[in-house]
Design an enzyme around this catalytic site. Structure first.
Site, PDB file in Angstrom:
ATOM      1  CG  HIS A  78     -56.815 -16.083   4.928  1.00  0.00           C
ATOM      2  ND1 HIS A  78     -56.567 -17.327   4.412  1.00  0.00           N
ATOM      3  CD2 HIS A  78     -57.865 -16.232   5.772  1.00  0.00           C
ATOM      4  CE1 HIS A  78     -57.431 -18.187   4.916  1.00  0.00           C
ATOM      5  NE2 HIS A  78     -58.233 -17.547   5.744  1.00  0.00           N
TER       6      HIS A  78
HETATM    7  C1  BDR Z   1     -60.266 -14.293   2.543  1.00  0.00           C
HETATM    8  O1  BDR Z   1     -61.670 -14.160   2.774  1.00  0.00           O
HETATM    9  C2  BDR Z   1     -61.920 -13.275   3.834  1.00  0.00           C
HETATM   10  O2  BDR Z   1     -62.821 -13.853   4.714  1.00  0.00           O
HETATM   11  C3  BDR Z   1     -60.587 -12.949   4.456  1.00  0.00           C
HETATM   12  O3  BDR Z   1     -60.563 -11.605   4.867  1.00  0.00           O
HETATM   13  C4  BDR Z   1     -59.590 -13.218   3.359  1.00  0.00           C
HETATM   14  O4  BDR Z   1     -59.389 -12.082   2.545  1.00  0.00           O
HETATM   15  C5  BDR Z   1     -59.842 -15.699   2.884  1.00  0.00           C
HETATM   16  O5  BDR Z   1     -60.535 -16.624   2.100  1.00  0.00           O
END
Ligand code: BDR
Ligand code: CA
Length: 313
Positions: free
Chosen positions: A243
């Site tokens: 992400h």
């Molecule tokens: C987001 O949530 C976190 O777990 C990850 O680092 C990312 O920023 C994804 O939903």
């Protein structure tokens, strides 16, 4: 062109860690003024530690790391150890950091940096819940008009949510903060799950990183092996979504991404859909657009960029 000045606001997290490495590996394009940490994937004490672990791994013990909000604006903190492990950065044992935490809080640092540089030159890159950013905007409303923009990871619409059926983790943890940010009038680019779920780690790519044979490559492979197991189990397929590095990749190569400038509102009232990013993709609401909502990435080019930059560290 001088490098773009950015502040990375983060809750590391393995994918946050890779995003930080990508930024620190790109000094021609990005001048990282500071890293500000927030509670999210794990409590603040751990996100602070993890940010400093990553800076030291990248050979940047000089990077200012500022600790921010330990709790969402109005709610109890929800964390994600089920994804990121107990430390938040499980998967590779690295030395405890020795670099200091700055005396200035994250919120003060954001305000100070934005006021200190000419208007339109500082971009905020939030990779976690938006608590620090919203608090800074509330405390110093003048900074909204001085920011070059905000490029954030958060939300999801066609893809649904990842922490509830309707909500993505970063927005769900602090929806009131997200609402403040979305209403701020700042130029916002959003990387929702719709795009990050196209940035899927592959075994071939991990092998390519492993072949670099550096301390950074060992850490990245260890972290991502650990981190992707949760999403592989959940979604099936061969690789988990990366992400947060999408935010930094967008700064480096915006041409890899496609989106639409649309209205995005945050659900703060409903228990069922709390933290939902209601994205008016089809322009049916008549509400004014407030965000560039990214929906597509050229994934092979994104992973090439990331591999090339990680090889520099
Ligand atoms: C987001 O949530 C976190 O777990 C990850 O680092 C990312 O920023 C994804 O939903
Ligand atoms: Ca994150």
């Amino acid at each position: 062109m001088p490098p773009r000045k950015i502040i990375i606001d983060t809750d590391p997290g393995q994918d946050d860690a890779v995003a930080i490495l990508l930024a620190l590996a790109s000094p021609e394009e990005l001048d990282v003024l500071a890293i500000t940490v927030v509670a999210g994937n794990v409590p603040l004490i751990k996100t602070s530690r993890n940010a400093r672990v990553v800076c030291e791994l990248a050979g940047r013990p000089d990077m200012p790391v500022h600790e921010g909000c330990g709790h969402p604006l109005e709610r109890m903190l929800i964390t994600a150890e089920h994804v990121h492990g107990k430390s938040g950065l499980d998967g590779c044992d690295l030395p405890e950091p020795t670099m200091p935490v700055s005396d200035l809080s994250a919120v003060e640092a954001i305000i100070h940096q934005v006021r200190r540089h000419p208007p339109g030159t500082v971009t905020l890159c939030p990779l976690g819940p938006l608590t620090n950013i919203a608090t800074a905007l509330k405390r110093a409303p003048d900074i909204a008009g001085r920011l070059a923009g905000i490029v954030l990871m958060g939300g999801g619409f066609f893809e649904g949510g990842n922490i509830t059926p309707a909500a993505e983790f970063n927005i769900y943890v602090d929806p009131e903060a997200a609402d403040i940010v979305m209403q701020s009038g700042v130029d916002i680019t959003m990387m929702p799950l719709d795009v990050t779920h196209q940035a899927l780690i592959t075994r071939e790519w991990l092998d390519r990183i492993a072949a670099l044979g550096t301390p950074v490559s060992r850490a990245v492979c260890g972290w991502l092996d650990f981190y992707e197991r949760f999403d592989i189990e959940k979604y099936g397929g061969n690789g988990g979504p990366l992400h947060d590095p999408c935010v930094i990749a967008h700064l480096l190569k915006p041409g890899l991404f496609e989106g639409r400038f649309i209205n995005v509102e945050i659900e703060t009232a409903s228990d069922l859909t709390r933290g939902m990013t209601v994205a008016d993709w089809w322009g049916v609401s008549g509400r004014a657009p407030n965000a560039n909502f990214i929906a597509k990435v050229d994934a092979p080019a994104f992973f090439d960029l990331l591999a090339d930059r990680l090889a520099r560290l």
